[in-house]
Design a protein around this motif. Sequence first.
Motif, PDB file in Angstrom:
ATOM      1  N   VAL A 179      18.687  -0.266   2.377  1.00 33.12           N
ATOM      2  CA  VAL A 179      19.878   0.128   1.633  1.00 33.12           C
ATOM      3  C   VAL A 179      20.385   1.465   2.174  1.00 33.12           C
ATOM      4  O   VAL A 179      19.635   2.438   2.279  1.00 33.12           O
ATOM      5  N   LEU A 180      21.653   1.528   2.521  1.00 28.27           N
ATOM      6  CA  LEU A 180      22.266   2.779   2.965  1.00 28.27           C
ATOM      7  C   LEU A 180      22.460   3.698   1.760  1.00 28.27           C
ATOM      8  O   LEU A 180      22.993   3.279   0.717  1.00 28.27           O
ATOM      9  N   HIS A 181      22.037   4.950   1.914  1.00 29.07           N
ATOM     10  CA  HIS A 181      22.174   5.900   0.815  1.00 29.07           C
ATOM     11  C   HIS A 181      22.298   7.320   1.355  1.00 29.07           C
ATOM     12  O   HIS A 181      21.955   7.594   2.508  1.00 29.07           O
ATOM     13  N   CYS A 182      22.796   8.204   0.517  1.00 24.82           N
ATOM     14  CA  CYS A 182      22.965   9.608   0.872  1.00 24.82           C
ATOM     15  C   CYS A 182      23.026  10.397  -0.430  1.00 24.82           C
ATOM     16  O   CYS A 182      22.920   9.845  -1.522  1.00 24.82           O
ATOM     17  N   SER A 183      23.230  11.700  -0.328  1.00 26.82           N
ATOM     18  CA  SER A 183      23.513  12.525  -1.509  1.00 26.82           C
ATOM     19  C   SER A 183      24.215  13.792  -1.058  1.00 26.82           C
ATOM     20  O   SER A 183      24.012  14.265   0.065  1.00 26.82           O
ATOM     21  N   SER A 184      25.039  14.325  -1.925  1.00 27.98           N
ATOM     22  CA  SER A 184      25.796  15.533  -1.618  1.00 27.98           C
ATOM     23  C   SER A 184      24.956  16.777  -1.884  1.00 27.98           C
ATOM     24  O   SER A 184      23.909  16.712  -2.535  1.00 27.98           O
ATOM     25  N   ALA A 185      25.446  17.904  -1.368  1.00 26.18           N
ATOM     26  CA  ALA A 185      24.794  19.184  -1.650  1.00 26.18           C
ATOM     27  C   ALA A 185      24.895  19.502  -3.142  1.00 26.18           C
ATOM     28  O   ALA A 185      25.808  19.040  -3.836  1.00 26.18           O
ATOM     29  N   ASN A 186      23.942  20.264  -3.625  1.00 27.52           N
ATOM     30  CA  ASN A 186      23.953  20.685  -5.017  1.00 27.52           C
ATOM     31  C   ASN A 186      24.593  22.071  -5.116  1.00 27.52           C
ATOM     32  O   ASN A 186      23.958  23.082  -4.836  1.00 27.52           O
ATOM     33  N   TYR A 230       0.845  -1.190   0.000  1.00 31.58           N
ATOM     34  CA  TYR A 230       0.000   0.000   0.000  1.00 31.58           C
ATOM     35  C   TYR A 230       0.882   1.242   0.000  1.00 31.58           C
ATOM     36  O   TYR A 230       2.068   1.179   0.316  1.00 31.58           O
ATOM     37  N   HIS A 231       0.300   2.361  -0.379  1.00 33.19           N
ATOM     38  CA  HIS A 231       1.028   3.623  -0.482  1.00 33.19           C
ATOM     39  C   HIS A 231       1.297   4.164   0.917  1.00 33.19           C
ATOM     40  O   HIS A 231       0.389   4.508   1.656  1.00 33.19           O
ATOM     41  N   TYR A 232       2.582   4.207   1.277  1.00 35.51           N
ATOM     42  CA  TYR A 232       2.985   4.693   2.598  1.00 35.51           C
ATOM     43  C   TYR A 232       3.122   6.210   2.599  1.00 35.51           C
ATOM     44  O   TYR A 232       2.679   6.881   3.520  1.00 35.51           O
ATOM     45  N   HIS A 233       3.722   6.756   1.592  1.00 33.53           N
ATOM     46  CA  HIS A 233       3.718   8.189   1.313  1.00 33.53           C
ATOM     47  C   HIS A 233       4.524   8.434   0.048  1.00 33.53           C
ATOM     48  O   HIS A 233       5.241   7.549  -0.433  1.00 33.53           O
ATOM     49  N   SER A 234       4.402   9.618  -0.501  1.00 31.95           N
ATOM     50  CA  SER A 234       5.221  10.053  -1.632  1.00 31.95           C
ATOM     51  C   SER A 234       5.849  11.389  -1.282  1.00 31.95           C
ATOM     52  O   SER A 234       5.411  12.079  -0.355  1.00 31.95           O
ATOM     53  N   LYS A 235       6.888  11.751  -2.022  1.00 33.00           N
ATOM     54  CA  LYS A 235       7.514  13.041  -1.767  1.00 33.00           C
ATOM     55  C   LYS A 235       8.262  13.539  -2.997  1.00 33.00           C
ATOM     56  O   LYS A 235       8.729  12.753  -3.821  1.00 33.00           O
ATOM     57  N   LEU A 236       8.314  14.846  -3.091  1.00 32.16           N
ATOM     58  CA  LEU A 236       9.173  15.508  -4.050  1.00 32.16           C
ATOM     59  C   LEU A 236      10.420  15.939  -3.304  1.00 32.16           C
ATOM     60  O   LEU A 236      10.342  16.644  -2.292  1.00 32.16           O
ATOM     61  N   MET A 237      11.581  15.490  -3.758  1.00 30.83           N
ATOM     62  CA  MET A 237      12.858  15.870  -3.168  1.00 30.83           C
ATOM     63  C   MET A 237      13.517  16.871  -4.095  1.00 30.83           C
ATOM     64  O   MET A 237      13.851  16.532  -5.240  1.00 30.83           O
ATOM     65  N   GLY A 238      13.695  18.096  -3.612  1.00 31.06           N
ATOM     66  CA  GLY A 238      14.215  19.162  -4.454  1.00 31.06           C
ATOM     67  C   GLY A 238      15.550  19.688  -3.973  1.00 31.06           C
ATOM     68  O   GLY A 238      15.734  19.932  -2.780  1.00 31.06           O
ATOM     69  N   LYS A 239      16.477  19.850  -4.907  1.00 30.77           N
ATOM     70  CA  LYS A 239      17.765  20.484  -4.605  1.00 30.77           C
ATOM     71  C   LYS A 239      17.950  21.647  -5.575  1.00 30.77           C
ATOM     72  O   LYS A 239      18.336  21.444  -6.726  1.00 30.77           O
ATOM     73  N   PRO A 240      17.654  22.855  -5.117  1.00 30.39           N
ATOM     74  CA  PRO A 240      17.811  24.001  -6.007  1.00 30.39           C
ATOM     75  C   PRO A 240      19.271  24.244  -6.332  1.00 30.39           C
ATOM     76  O   PRO A 240      20.167  23.824  -5.590  1.00 30.39           O
ATOM     77  N   PRO A 241      19.547  24.911  -7.443  1.00 28.58           N
ATOM     78  CA  PRO A 241      20.939  25.181  -7.831  1.00 28.58           C
ATOM     79  C   PRO A 241      21.679  25.983  -6.763  1.00 28.58           C
ATOM     80  O   PRO A 241      21.108  26.848  -6.105  1.00 28.58           O
ATOM     81  N   LYS A 242      22.938  25.633  -6.580  1.00 33.84           N
ATOM     82  CA  LYS A 242      23.891  26.360  -5.736  1.00 33.84           C
ATOM     83  C   LYS A 242      23.690  26.170  -4.237  1.00 33.84           C
ATOM     84  O   LYS A 242      24.627  26.355  -3.461  1.00 33.84           O
ATOM     85  N   GLU A 243      22.490  25.811  -3.806  1.00 34.05           N
ATOM     86  CA  GLU A 243      22.213  25.839  -2.368  1.00 34.05           C
ATOM     87  C   GLU A 243      21.458  24.622  -1.846  1.00 34.05           C
ATOM     88  O   GLU A 243      21.179  24.538  -0.655  1.00 34.05           O
ATOM     89  N   GLY A 244      21.151  23.678  -2.689  1.00 36.56           N
ATOM     90  CA  GLY A 244      20.393  22.507  -2.239  1.00 36.56           C
ATOM     91  C   GLY A 244      21.195  21.653  -1.278  1.00 36.56           C
ATOM     92  O   GLY A 244      22.327  21.266  -1.559  1.00 36.56           O
ATOM     93  N   GLY A 245      20.633  21.364  -0.117  1.00 37.27           N
ATOM     94  CA  GLY A 245      21.357  20.666   0.938  1.00 37.27           C
ATOM     95  C   GLY A 245      21.571  19.189   0.658  1.00 37.27           C
ATOM     96  O   GLY A 245      20.895  18.567  -0.163  1.00 37.27           O
ATOM     97  N   ARG A 246      22.503  18.627   1.383  1.00 32.67           N
ATOM     98  CA  ARG A 246      22.829  17.212   1.278  1.00 32.67           C
ATOM     99  C   ARG A 246      21.809  16.369   2.048  1.00 32.67           C
ATOM    100  O   ARG A 246      21.067  16.872   2.901  1.00 32.67           O
ATOM    101  N   HIS A 247      21.775  15.085   1.754  1.00 27.14           N
ATOM    102  CA  HIS A 247      21.054  14.103   2.563  1.00 27.14           C
ATOM    103  C   HIS A 247      22.097  13.183   3.189  1.00 27.14           C
ATOM    104  O   HIS A 247      22.976  12.648   2.498  1.00 27.14           O
ATOM    105  N   LEU A 248      22.009  13.014   4.484  1.00 28.39           N
ATOM    106  CA  LEU A 248      23.008  12.262   5.233  1.00 28.39           C
ATOM    107  C   LEU A 248      22.856  10.766   4.982  1.00 28.39           C
ATOM    108  O   LEU A 248      21.795  10.289   4.566  1.00 28.39           O
ATOM    109  N   TRP A 249      23.922  10.005   5.260  1.00 29.93           N
ATOM    110  CA  TRP A 249      23.837   8.555   5.148  1.00 29.93           C
ATOM    111  C   TRP A 249      22.715   8.049   6.066  1.00 29.93           C
ATOM    112  O   TRP A 249      22.688   8.340   7.269  1.00 29.93           O
TER     113      TRP A 249
END
Length: 286
Positions: free
Chosen positions: A208-215, A101-120
């Motif tokens: 699964v362990l995942h992250c992303s860097s700042a934009n 079943y649908h637990y939730h959805s989301k839009l993850m946005g990283k604007p240019p120059k200032e979009g924050g990172r997501h931690l491990w």
Amino acid sequence: MEYEYQFENDNFVVTDDMKSKFDRYGGIIIRNFLSKEEVGHIMKSLESEEFRKYMYGVDDGEGRKAHMNIWNQPGDDITGMVARCDKIVNTCEQLIGGEVYHYHSKLMGKPPKEGGRHLWHQDYGYWYENGCLFPNMMTVFMAMDKCEKINGCLQYLPGSHKCGRIEHHRLGGQFEADTDRVNEIQKHCTLQHAEMNAGDAYFMHCNVLHCSSANLSDKRRWALLCCYNRADNNPVKEHHHPFYTPLIKVRNEDILNCKKNIDVDGKSFMPLGVDKTSLLQTVDDN
């Protein structure tokens, strides 16, 4: 990459090989999962002023914000058709081994120059706190923009889901997996960057362990994520996401056929301050 596949609209099925690779690596990548026409149609909704006013910022601990918009019910609009369509829901059910079943959805946005990172982190690092007893949950990460190293694409450790749930602690507005543990796991699970074109999808197990860097580039990075819980994994405590709610599937073609940009009443957008596992903040510019 051996767990990477191409989407063929008329012939796509989850094969034994896909299921085997999902079980081994914790995820599979499906290229061209959404067509260019579907991505363009979805963006009409995501870029609308009515949709963007629900965007919030999540502090990354370094003074930047990762932008996010979360909703609990799929609704009857364009993004609702995506979350309910056969090619997503059926794939999830076959990979995770049962009705979802649908637990939730989301839009993850990283604007240019200032979009924050997501931690491990692991998604289950958050969802465990919500009373979900088993990690029979998954996320479908769909690139809406080109995702590459320069603009903070997803990074992940294939096979790390087999390590089980890792302890998490709060940093900024996010949960972070134990860094010592992550460093040790990286010695066994080789870091990968999920460089994706718009329309590519990554079906990812919740451990699964995942992250992303700042934009820090001049390129925006948006992604649409649909998260699912197996029907027999109903949470055992009240929290900010839904208990089991039967999911009404729609045909794949209903994505393009849908003319409703946004269904505010049907989506149950999460207001500021409701999510106790993320500290959301207002953002001035999406």
